[in-house]
Structure formats: C-alpha cells, structure tokens
Design a protein around this motif. Sequence first.
Motif, short mmCIF file in Angstrom:
data_model
loop_
_atom_site.label_atom_id
_atom_site.label_comp_id
_atom_site.label_asym_id
_atom_site.label_seq_id
_atom_site.Cartn_x
_atom_site.Cartn_y
_atom_site.Cartn_z
N MET A 34 0.81 -1.19 0.00
CA MET A 34 0.00 0.00 0.00
C MET A 34 0.86 1.26 0.00
N ALA A 35 2.06 1.20 0.53
CA ALA A 35 2.94 2.37 0.58
C ALA A 35 3.37 2.81 -0.81
N ALA A 36 3.45 1.90 -1.74
CA ALA A 36 3.89 2.24 -3.09
C ALA A 36 2.92 3.21 -3.77
N ARG A 37 1.68 3.16 -3.44
CA ARG A 37 0.70 4.07 -4.05
C ARG A 37 0.87 5.51 -3.58
N ASN A 38 1.49 5.72 -2.46
CA ASN A 38 1.65 7.06 -1.92
C ASN A 38 2.89 7.77 -2.45
N LYS A 39 3.72 7.09 -3.21
CA LYS A 39 4.93 7.72 -3.72
C LYS A 39 4.58 8.68 -4.84
N LYS A 40 5.25 9.81 -4.85
CA LYS A 40 5.03 10.83 -5.87
C LYS A 40 6.22 10.84 -6.82
N THR A 41 5.98 11.21 -8.06
CA THR A 41 7.05 11.37 -9.03
C THR A 41 7.68 12.74 -8.81
N THR A 42 9.01 12.78 -8.76
CA THR A 42 9.69 14.04 -8.51
C THR A 42 9.65 14.92 -9.76
N MET A 43 9.83 16.21 -9.56
CA MET A 43 9.84 17.14 -10.69
C MET A 43 11.01 16.85 -11.62
N ALA A 44 12.14 16.41 -11.06
CA ALA A 44 13.30 16.10 -11.90
C ALA A 44 12.95 14.97 -12.87
N LYS A 45 12.27 13.96 -12.37
CA LYS A 45 11.89 12.84 -13.24
C LYS A 45 10.88 13.30 -14.30
N LEU A 46 9.92 14.10 -13.89
CA LEU A 46 8.94 14.61 -14.85
C LEU A 46 9.61 15.45 -15.93
N ASN A 47 10.59 16.27 -15.52
CA ASN A 47 11.32 17.09 -16.50
C ASN A 47 12.12 16.23 -17.46
N ARG A 48 12.77 15.17 -16.95
CA ARG A 48 13.52 14.27 -17.81
C ARG A 48 12.59 13.60 -18.82
N GLU A 49 11.44 13.15 -18.35
CA GLU A 49 10.48 12.49 -19.23
C GLU A 49 9.97 13.45 -20.31
N ASN A 50 9.68 14.69 -19.91
CA ASN A 50 9.21 15.68 -20.89
C ASN A 50 10.28 15.99 -21.92
N ARG A 51 11.53 16.12 -21.47
CA ARG A 51 12.64 16.40 -22.38
C ARG A 51 12.80 15.25 -23.37
N GLN A 52 12.71 14.02 -22.87
CA GLN A 52 12.84 12.85 -23.74
C GLN A 52 11.70 12.78 -24.75
N ARG A 53 10.49 13.09 -24.30
CA ARG A 53 9.32 13.08 -25.19
C ARG A 53 9.49 14.12 -26.29
N GLU A 54 9.96 15.33 -25.94
CA GLU A 54 10.17 16.38 -26.93
C GLU A 54 11.26 15.99 -27.92
N LYS A 55 12.31 15.37 -27.41
CA LYS A 55 13.40 14.93 -28.27
C LYS A 55 12.92 13.91 -29.29
N ARG A 56 12.08 12.98 -28.84
CA ARG A 56 11.51 11.97 -29.74
C ARG A 56 10.64 12.61 -30.81
N MET A 57 9.83 13.59 -30.40
CA MET A 57 8.96 14.28 -31.36
C MET A 57 9.78 15.03 -32.40
N GLU A 58 10.86 15.70 -31.96
CA GLU A 58 11.72 16.42 -32.90
C GLU A 58 12.39 15.46 -33.88
#
Length: 64
Positions: A1-25
């Motif tokens: 049950m503790a795993a559901r309470n974990k949040k994704t950090t902003m650093a990880k979200l930024n990395r994912e967004n950067r990777q997504r943009e790179k793929r689109m380009e």
Amino acid sequence: MAARNKKTTMAKLNRENRQREKRMEKNARKEARKLGLVPAPAEAEGEPVEEAWQLTRGLDPDQL
C-alpha cells in the motif's frame, strides 16, 4: 500500500518531458526527410545542422 503514496519528482517529470520532446523532434526530422523537405544527412555536405533543424519546425530559411 505504501507504493501508491509515492510521488514522481519534478526532476523525473522534467527528464520524461525532455525525452518526449526529443523523440517528437526526431520524428519531425525523419518525416521531413521522407517528404524531401530536408536533404538526408549524407547529402547535406557543408549545410549547418541548425538550418535543417529549423526547417522541420516550419520556419522559412529566408526569414533567418
């Protein structure tokens, strides 16, 4: 049950967004080459990489 309470950090979200943009380009450059809008890298001798990058975004080279 503790795993559901974990949040994704902003650093990880930024990395994912950067990777997504790179793929689109990358896909946009690939499609532009398929359509013949930008010469393939082997054909583009002496042409700056930046111009090809801007062409994939719909910028007119005369405006640069």
